[in-house]
Design an enzyme around this catalytic site. Structure first.
Site, mmCIF file in Angstrom:
data_model
loop_
_atom_site.group_PDB
_atom_site.id
_atom_site.type_symbol
_atom_site.label_atom_id
_atom_site.label_comp_id
_atom_site.label_asym_id
_atom_site.label_seq_id
_atom_site.Cartn_x
_atom_site.Cartn_y
_atom_site.Cartn_z
ATOM 1 N N ASP A 1 0.846 -1.182 0.000
ATOM 2 C CA ASP A 1 0.000 0.000 0.000
ATOM 3 C C ASP A 1 0.884 1.236 0.000
ATOM 4 O O ASP A 1 1.867 1.315 0.744
ATOM 5 C CB ASP A 1 -0.902 -0.016 1.238
ATOM 6 N N ASN B 1 -2.125 13.117 -3.582
ATOM 7 C CA ASN B 1 -3.222 13.660 -4.385
ATOM 8 C C ASN B 1 -3.587 15.072 -3.966
ATOM 9 O O ASN B 1 -3.841 15.951 -4.805
ATOM 10 C CB ASN B 1 -4.455 12.755 -4.267
ATOM 11 N N HIS C 1 -4.474 14.918 -8.688
ATOM 12 C CA HIS C 1 -4.771 13.532 -9.037
ATOM 13 C C HIS C 1 -4.012 13.056 -10.285
ATOM 14 O O HIS C 1 -3.695 11.869 -10.394
ATOM 15 C CB HIS C 1 -6.277 13.352 -9.245
ATOM 16 N N ASP D 1 -1.908 9.741 -10.359
ATOM 17 C CA ASP D 1 -2.008 8.676 -11.364
ATOM 18 C C ASP D 1 -0.622 8.288 -11.884
ATOM 19 O O ASP D 1 -0.338 7.109 -12.132
ATOM 20 C CB ASP D 1 -2.878 9.139 -12.535
ATOM 21 N N GLU E 1 -4.917 2.582 -4.020
ATOM 22 C CA GLU E 1 -3.454 2.686 -3.954
ATOM 23 C C GLU E 1 -2.836 1.383 -3.459
ATOM 24 O O GLU E 1 -1.732 1.367 -2.930
ATOM 25 C CB GLU E 1 -3.036 3.849 -3.036
#
Length: 333
Positions: free
Chosen positions: A210, A218, A223, A227, A253
């Site tokens: 994770d 973010n 964002h 990405d 994530e």
């Protein structure tokens, strides 16, 4: 006595044909008509064979001599039909090496079933293209003892259909953003690997990772930059893991990996190397550089694991323990 002379304008009477000569003439006219009709049929058949986008073929099974191949062979295979008619191995040599055994064994099945309609294999054309064929074959008659077995077939180019099928499969099984396996496909493959490991008594490891503080990434950088982080981590995962390992994005994530045949010590080394690779990634947003780390939970298959769920649960608990211990580390559970 007066002799009458015929008028000069009267034509001489034609000699009537004899019956035998008339019959011969009629026979010749009939034969000429049959030849013309046969020629027309041959021209029609030839035109049809040229237009059909499939290779029609016939082979003497015992001698492996190609008796016929239609014009589409040269168009689809990009090879000389004359060479194939001279040597059956021309067809064999054009088959993709990975499909050769299947193509030969499936062709042999026609002797047992009189027909084989589900053959699909790849060929390599003369210019190096890989194309897919659907090749149906049949024994063309009831073979009497002593008569040769003739196998006939029709090989159709299904490359476009296969490419569409592969693309649909990719879309159904791949996470669009990271090009890794999506959650559904990952767990389908993971369950298969789990069942195989249990059946063989082989080692298996499940790795869960994770991204640490991904929400901050973010919120701080946007964002789109988030990405980019996901894509780069997926690339690192594919680069570090071994051939045959499974890797996928199973949450926002969260990523996971299954390592078949990997004992606990080796799995820990793989996880630690992956963590270092990810930490070494450099990101930049509007002149500001930043890095990311991951917390990982590792679980190896034991006799107590009756399902993949138990292995996943232990990896999940270990991953949260890594978070509690300060993140950016691997915990084996």
């Amino acid at each position: 006595m007066v002799h009458e002379k015929p008028f000069l304008s009267d034509p001489p009477k034609a000699e009537q044909p004899r019956p035998a000569a008339a019959a011969t003439l009629l026979a010749l006219m009939h034969a000429q008509g049959e030849v013309e009709r046969l020629s027309e049929r041959e021209q029609l058949l030839s035109s049809l064979l040229v237009s059909v986008n499939a290779v029609l073929w016939a082979i003497d099974w015992e001698t492996r001599r190609v008796l016929y191949v239609s014009p589409a062979y040269e168009r689809i295979f990009g090879r000389s039909a004359g060479l194939l008619l001279a040597d059956y191995r021309e067809w064999r040599n054009s088959i993709h090496p990975e499909d050769l055994d299947y193509a030969e064994h499936s062709l042999a099945r026609v002797l047992d079933h009189s027909a084989v309609e589900d053959r699909e294999y790849r060929i390599i054309t003369a210019d190096g293209q890989i194309r897919w064929l659907s090749d149906k074959c049949y024994i063309n008659q009831q073979v009497e003892p002593g008569e040769p077995v003739i196998v006939v077939g029709m090989a159709e180019d299904i490359t476009e259909k296969k490419q569409m099928e592969l693309e649909l499969h990719r879309l159904a099984t791949t996470d669009v953003l990271t090009q890794s396996s999506n959650r559904r496909h990952f767990f389908e493959c993971a369950n298969q690997a789990f069942d195989s490991a249990c059946a063989q008594g082989a080692p298996l490891a499940f790795l869960l990772l994770d991204i640490d503080d991904f929400k901050d990434v973010n919120d701080t950088y946007g964002h789109l930059e988030g990405d980019q982080v996901l894509r780069r981590i997926a690339e690192s995962g594919r680069g570090v893991l071994r051939r045959g390992d499974l890797f996928g994005r199973i949450g926002g994530e969260e990523f996971a990996a299954v390592l078949p045949g990997c004992p606990p010590e080796m799995a820990l080394q793989v996880a630690e190397r992956l963590g270092k690779e990810i930490q070494a990634l450099n990101f930049s947003y509007e002149g500001r550089a930043f890095t990311v780390t991951v917390s990982q939970g590792l679980a190896s298959l034991t006799e107590e694991d009756s399902t993949l769920d138990s292995l996943f649960a232990r990896a999940d608990a270990a991953m949260y323990e890594a978070k509690r211990q300060g993140k950016n580390r691997v915990i084996a559970g």
